[in-house]
Design an enzyme around this catalytic site. Structure first.
Site, mmCIF file in Angstrom:
data_model
loop_
_atom_site.group_PDB
_atom_site.id
_atom_site.type_symbol
_atom_site.label_atom_id
_atom_site.label_comp_id
_atom_site.label_asym_id
_atom_site.label_seq_id
_atom_site.Cartn_x
_atom_site.Cartn_y
_atom_site.Cartn_z
ATOM 1 N N HIS A 129 8.583 8.589 -26.966
ATOM 2 C CA HIS A 129 8.480 9.140 -26.256
ATOM 3 C C HIS A 129 8.092 10.269 -26.790
ATOM 4 C CE1 HIS A 129 5.304 11.297 -23.751
ATOM 5 N NE2 HIS A 129 6.288 11.989 -23.135
ATOM 6 N N GLU A 169 10.717 17.448 -24.350
ATOM 7 C CA GLU A 169 10.027 17.955 -23.490
ATOM 8 C C GLU A 169 10.481 19.497 -22.923
ATOM 9 O OE1 GLU A 169 6.998 17.072 -21.997
ATOM 10 O OE2 GLU A 169 6.871 15.315 -21.978
ATOM 11 N N LYS A 188 8.519 22.978 -13.731
ATOM 12 C CA LYS A 188 7.514 21.553 -13.705
ATOM 13 C C LYS A 188 6.988 21.806 -11.641
ATOM 14 C CE LYS A 188 6.000 17.320 -13.917
ATOM 15 N NZ LYS A 188 6.260 16.103 -15.021
ATOM 16 N N ARG A 209 -2.296 21.724 -13.742
ATOM 17 C CA ARG A 209 -0.932 20.875 -14.292
ATOM 18 C C ARG A 209 -1.527 20.627 -15.468
ATOM 19 N NH1 ARG A 209 1.570 16.076 -10.841
ATOM 20 N NH2 ARG A 209 3.169 15.090 -11.935
ATOM 21 N N HIS A 213 0.884 10.597 -27.241
ATOM 22 C CA HIS A 213 0.191 8.875 -26.354
ATOM 23 C C HIS A 213 -0.172 8.574 -27.499
ATOM 24 C CE1 HIS A 213 0.294 11.124 -22.298
ATOM 25 N NE2 HIS A 213 1.783 10.381 -22.691
ATOM 26 N N GLU A 238 -3.663 17.309 -10.596
ATOM 27 C CA GLU A 238 -4.288 17.700 -12.113
ATOM 28 C C GLU A 238 -5.968 18.225 -11.927
ATOM 29 O OE1 GLU A 238 -4.358 15.324 -16.457
ATOM 30 O OE2 GLU A 238 -2.063 15.901 -15.420
ATOM 31 N N ARG A 255 0.759 -0.855 -0.148
ATOM 32 C CA ARG A 255 0.036 0.193 0.226
ATOM 33 C C ARG A 255 1.193 1.044 0.001
ATOM 34 N NH1 ARG A 255 -2.870 -3.262 3.541
ATOM 35 N NH2 ARG A 255 -5.303 -3.845 2.365
ATOM 36 N N LYS A 314 3.751 11.128 -10.969
ATOM 37 C CA LYS A 314 3.022 11.110 -11.957
ATOM 38 C C LYS A 314 3.326 8.981 -12.100
ATOM 39 C CE LYS A 314 0.089 12.821 -15.183
ATOM 40 N NZ LYS A 314 -0.218 13.659 -16.087
ATOM 41 N N HIS A 353 0.641 16.326 -25.976
ATOM 42 C CA HIS A 353 0.435 14.703 -25.251
ATOM 43 C C HIS A 353 -0.495 14.194 -25.588
ATOM 44 C CE1 HIS A 353 3.967 15.979 -23.312
ATOM 45 N NE2 HIS A 353 4.297 14.692 -22.821
ATOM 46 N N ASN A 402 0.108 18.825 -20.775
ATOM 47 C CA ASN A 402 -0.020 17.886 -21.439
ATOM 48 C C ASN A 402 0.045 18.780 -23.346
ATOM 49 O OD1 ASN A 402 -0.605 15.541 -19.640
ATOM 50 N ND2 ASN A 402 -2.142 16.085 -18.673
#
Length: 362
Positions: free
Chosen positions: A265, A185, A227, A241, A252, A237, A121, A143, A248, A245
């Protein structure tokens, strides 16, 4: 060494940036009062280069590490790999006070972070990014996650590291293609947040491609600062935030549609950002001169900026975009730019306009 602080209350942590930092890994772990048992998760490319130094530093500081090596590449970000990591952690008897070190690029960071977020956990973890892309982006912000066949990062969590160690010496071994992919990036931060930074990149792109240490230190630190500022205001997010993206949603989808590995990527989001700039021009009035500057900077960085999908791949692209995490009520939402340095998130984009930008040259 430069230090950037990510301010998140009791989850705040430092990002250390500089050369010769990997030997300091164990000492930093001692300062953070971490448990004695730990695991270093790396991949088959990075492990032979840097695992020995990481393990030596940890052992010298009194820790008991185990090395877990996963396949290299985006396909390793799977639930099957996660299961394998769980089994090895259990054999090494990691406890709640134990920790995990993510040693590698973005794939390893995302995977190891997700394993840390879910094993027992949640256990502590450290990011030791060894690629430019991971140092400026994926290692910062918490993330973490893995892919499903349906799409990228569809299973994940928010789990902040205890600290991030960016050893610039690890970039010396980075293949040219991987290094250029990381610049995608870097350029993104200028587009979404800092127009003077974008202009600086235009002036210094040749120095960056030569991997000039001084330029790299300054550029990486500024990316981490941006960032950190964004994440500090919106950790999970719910709003701001989302600007991270930019490019992206399409990027993606490109990765997924062409099969993970066809495009790195950074290469996929390079194309995604150029296409997003064109959408921004048509929908938000991004000046044409800004759209051209964006296109030209990606080109100068040696990154792809066009996509010519077949009819079948076009269908896959739209199917992948509909499964994007940012879809709301079935509507695809984009981050679009009003000008270089300022963007808006949650923008609806008609499918017909996406079709048009795929069909027409810049």
């Amino acid at each position: 060494m430069r230090t950037v602080q990510v301010s998140l209350g009791n989850r705040s942590y430092p990002i250390f940036i500089g050369p010769k930092l990997l030997p300091q890994l164990g000492g930093q772990c001692v300062k953070h009062h971490l448990g004695s048992r730990c695991a270093v998760i790396t991949d088959r490319n990075v492990g032979p280069l840097f695992a020995k130094a990481a393990l030596t530093s940890l052992k010298s500081a009194g820790f008991d590490p185990v090395l877990i090596t996963v396949p290299a590449g985006e396909t390793a970000k799977s639930l099957a790999t996660v299961q394998s990591c769980y089994d090895q952690l259990a054999r090494h008897r990691l406890e709640r006070k134990s920790f995990i070190v993510a040693l590698g690029g973005g794939v390893v960071g995302d995977l190891a972070g997700f394993v840390a977020a879910t094993y027992l956990r949640g256990v502590a973890f450290i990011q030791v990014p060894t690629t430019l892309l991971a140092q400026v982006d994926s290692s910062v912000g918490g993330k973490v996650g893995v892919n499903l066949k349906a799409g990228k990062n569809l299973v994940g969590a928010f789990h902040q590291p205890k600290f991030v160690l960016c050893d610039l010496d690890t970039l010396k071994s980075l293949p040219e293609r991987e290094f250029r992919a990381g610049l995608a990036e870097v350029i993104k931060y200028g587009i979404i947040y800092d127009s003077p930074f974008f202009a600086r990149l235009e002036r210094s792109i040749a120095q960056l491609l030569r991997r000039d240490p001084k330029s790299l230190t300054q550029i990486i630190a500024r990316c981490c600062e941006i960032k950190a500022e964004v994440v500090g205001q919106d950790e999970t997010e719910t709003g701001l935030r989302a600007i991270l993206n930019f490019g992206h949603t399409l990027g993606h989808a490109i990765e997924n549609s062409f099969g993970y590995g066809k495009y790195l990527h950074g290469e996929a989001i390079s194309i995604g950002q150029v296409l997003a700039a064109r959408l921004s021009r048509d929908l938000l009035g991004l000046p044409q001169k800004d759209a051209i500057r964006i296109n030209n900077l990606f080109f100068a960085a040696g990154l792809p900026n066009v996509l010519k999908p077949t009819t079948a791949l076009r269908r896959k692209l739209f199917d992948a975009m509909k499964l994007d995490k940012k879809v709301s009520n079935g509507e695809i939402k984009f981050v679009l730019a009003e000008k270089i340095g300022r963007v808006k998130w949650g923008q609806k984009v008609p499918a017909v306009l996406i079709e048009q930008i795929l069909d027409t040259p810049f």
